[in-house]
Design an enzyme around this catalytic site. Structure first.
Site, mmCIF file in Angstrom:
data_model
loop_
_atom_site.group_PDB
_atom_site.id
_atom_site.type_symbol
_atom_site.label_atom_id
_atom_site.label_comp_id
_atom_site.label_asym_id
_atom_site.label_seq_id
_atom_site.Cartn_x
_atom_site.Cartn_y
_atom_site.Cartn_z
ATOM 1 N N LYS A 213 -25.582 -41.950 -24.954
ATOM 2 C CA LYS A 213 -24.068 -41.458 -25.491
ATOM 3 C C LYS A 213 -24.622 -40.084 -26.251
ATOM 4 O O LYS A 213 -25.470 -39.672 -26.560
ATOM 5 C CB LYS A 213 -23.551 -42.758 -26.387
ATOM 6 C CG LYS A 213 -24.533 -42.540 -27.782
ATOM 7 C CD LYS A 213 -23.857 -44.047 -28.515
ATOM 8 C CE LYS A 213 -24.812 -44.393 -29.474
ATOM 9 N NZ LYS A 213 -24.237 -44.144 -30.756
ATOM 10 N N TYR B 58 -28.978 -15.467 -49.807
ATOM 11 C CA TYR B 58 -27.852 -15.699 -50.654
ATOM 12 C C TYR B 58 -28.058 -16.392 -51.877
ATOM 13 O O TYR B 58 -28.854 -17.334 -51.746
ATOM 14 C CB TYR B 58 -26.688 -16.428 -49.832
ATOM 15 C CG TYR B 58 -26.088 -15.455 -48.692
ATOM 16 C CD1 TYR B 58 -25.447 -14.383 -48.783
ATOM 17 C CD2 TYR B 58 -26.450 -15.908 -47.173
ATOM 18 C CE1 TYR B 58 -24.955 -13.732 -47.837
ATOM 19 C CE2 TYR B 58 -25.763 -15.116 -46.387
ATOM 20 C CZ TYR B 58 -25.332 -13.922 -46.779
ATOM 21 O OH TYR B 58 -24.672 -13.121 -45.548
HETATM 22 C C1 LIG Z 1 -24.107 -50.845 -29.333
HETATM 23 C C2 LIG Z 1 -25.348 -49.673 -29.486
HETATM 24 N N1 LIG Z 1 -26.230 -50.288 -29.030
HETATM 25 C C3 LIG Z 1 -27.531 -49.564 -29.142
HETATM 26 C C4 LIG Z 1 -27.530 -48.195 -29.744
HETATM 27 C C5 LIG Z 1 -28.786 -47.232 -30.004
HETATM 28 O O1 LIG Z 1 -29.075 -47.450 -31.197
HETATM 29 P P1 LIG Z 1 -30.494 -46.574 -31.633
HETATM 30 O O2 LIG Z 1 -30.235 -45.081 -31.276
HETATM 31 O O3 LIG Z 1 -30.408 -46.889 -32.843
HETATM 32 O O4 LIG Z 1 -31.519 -47.146 -30.979
HETATM 33 C C6 LIG Z 1 -26.319 -48.002 -30.482
HETATM 34 C C7 LIG Z 1 -26.248 -46.693 -31.367
HETATM 35 O O5 LIG Z 1 -25.596 -46.535 -32.230
HETATM 36 C C8 LIG Z 1 -25.127 -48.622 -30.341
HETATM 37 O O6 LIG Z 1 -23.897 -48.448 -30.718
#
Ligand SMILES: Cc1ncc(COP(=O)(O)O)c(C=O)c1O
Length: 371
Positions: free
Chosen positions: A35, A262
């Site tokens: 994602k 700055y």
């Molecule tokens: C439902 C779900 N599963 C797995 C993950 C992966 O999490 P991480 O990056 O902490 O391994 C996420 C990320 O937030 C998530 O929302």
């Protein structure tokens, strides 16, 4: 000549970290969570390194389409499911598996016309209080889904709020309560289970039930320790997958009392040399990094001095006497001669986490995939 800043994405490190994830949960299938455009790395850029995963998990429908366009025919999971009824048409067309976390999503499925039934992940709210059915509502949601001809298999799913902590009596919770809620409510329900993110996989996989049928690692794939600073990536045998590097574009010799940048946030207390780096907050380097944030110059550890500005930061050259304009600066990731600066150390200095830094890499930074 373009500004000398660039980001590198390390394909071999992605593959290494995925293999590490599999070692943590050897009997589970592993989603690669991609994602947020693969945590800022770029879905197309990480694909070669992560294609040995059992599936790709993400949120955005356009990201799912991009994964299919790369030629991926295996499972793709929408971690937040559908946002409106017509998203189900894309799920049917692209064969996407999707999370169901509320009643409206079940209503949409019940009204959806599809030739091929859908595989769904039914999410329980085990204490995070973001998405999912509460334990007492979970079984009736499962029964509704199970009765639908539009639904094929139902995987039972939850997401831990506290997998990066241990219940050690210092007010930290760990996963025990959430796990018990999930197990109590699902005890005699059929179907696969999916519980663990990176932190749960690395820290709690030995707890019965945690590894389960499908694990969902994200951050560990990208070379950041989910429980930093308690543990670092070396402890977990993970490798950086993103390097942000640039070069010195100027060197200044300061006298005692000279101020830098700055608001003069740094004042020299003795004569010293500083370097000016072509990297600033408009590149994604956090403006909140204070004096003393770690940085490598020609692979040598040193520190930032003065405020981060839009296009430049300034660094102490005292540990690197040979440094000159053109010297290589590693903001995070892999430096020259095997030197390494984990993104977690920079994130910590800025009061944040590695996730945020990698996701915030700016559009203007050229990115190269490094095989
Ligand atoms: C439902 C779900 N599963 C797995 C993950 C992966 O999490 P991480 O990056 O902490 O391994 C996420 C990320 O937030 C998530 O929302």
């Amino acid at each position: 000549m373009p500004r000398p800043i660039e980001a590198l994405i390390h394909t071999d490190a992605l593959a290494h970290n995925l293999a590490r994830a599999r070692r943590a949960v050897p009997d589970s299938r592993v989603w690669a969570v991609v994602k947020a455009n693969a945590y800022g790395h770029g879905i197309e850029r990480v694909y070669a390194g992560l294609r040995a995963a059992d599936g790709f998990a993400l949120l955005d429908l356009d990201e799912a389409e991009r994964v299919r366009r790369l030629g991926w025919r295996g499972p793709i999971l929408l971690l937040e499911g559908c946002f409106e009824p017509r998203d189900l048409e894309l799920c049917s067309r692209l064969g996407l598996w999707h999370t169901v976390h509320n009643d409206a999503q079940i209503d949409w499925l019940a009204a959806h016309k599809t030739q091929v039934p859908h595989r769904v992940f039914l999410k329980m709210n085990s204490g995070m209080n973001r998405l999912g059915f509460r334990p007492e509502a979970y079984r009736s949601a499962w029964a509704r889904l199970d009765a639908l001809p539009q639904v094929d298999e139902i995987t039972l799913m939850t997401h831990f709020a506290d997998a990066d902590a241990d219940a050690d009596g210092d007010g930290e919770r760990g996963i025990a309560e959430a796990l018990a809620r999930f197990q109590d409510a699902t005890r005699d329900l059929p179907g696969d289970r999916s519980l663990s993110n990176s932190a749960a996989m690395l820290r709690h996989a030995a707890t019965p039930g945690v590894a389960a049928d499908w694990a969902r690692p994200g951050i560990l794939l990208y070379g950041s320790a989910p429980d930093h600073p308690q543990h670092d990536i070396a402890h977990w045998d993970l490798r950086p997958t993103m390097t942000l590097r640039s070069r010195l574009i100027a060197v200044q010799s300061l006298q005692r009392g000279d101020r830098v940048g700055y608001a003069g946030a740094f004042t020299a207390d003795a004569p010293m040399r500083i370097g000016v780096v072509a990297c600033g907050y408009a590149d994604g380097y956090p403006r909140l990094c204070p004096n003393g944030t770690p940085v490598l110059v020609d692979g040598v550890p040193t520190r930032t001095v003065g405020r981060v500005s839009m296009d430049m930061i300034t660094v102490d050259l005292e540990p690197v006497p040979a440094a000159a304009p053109g010297s290589e600066v590693t903001l995070w990731g892999e430096g020259p001669q095997g030197a390494r600066l984990p993104i977690d150390e920079v994130a910590r200095a800025a009061g944040t986490i590695g996730y945020e830094l990698m996701c915030a890499l700016a559009q203007r930074v050229p990115v190269r995939v490094f095989d």
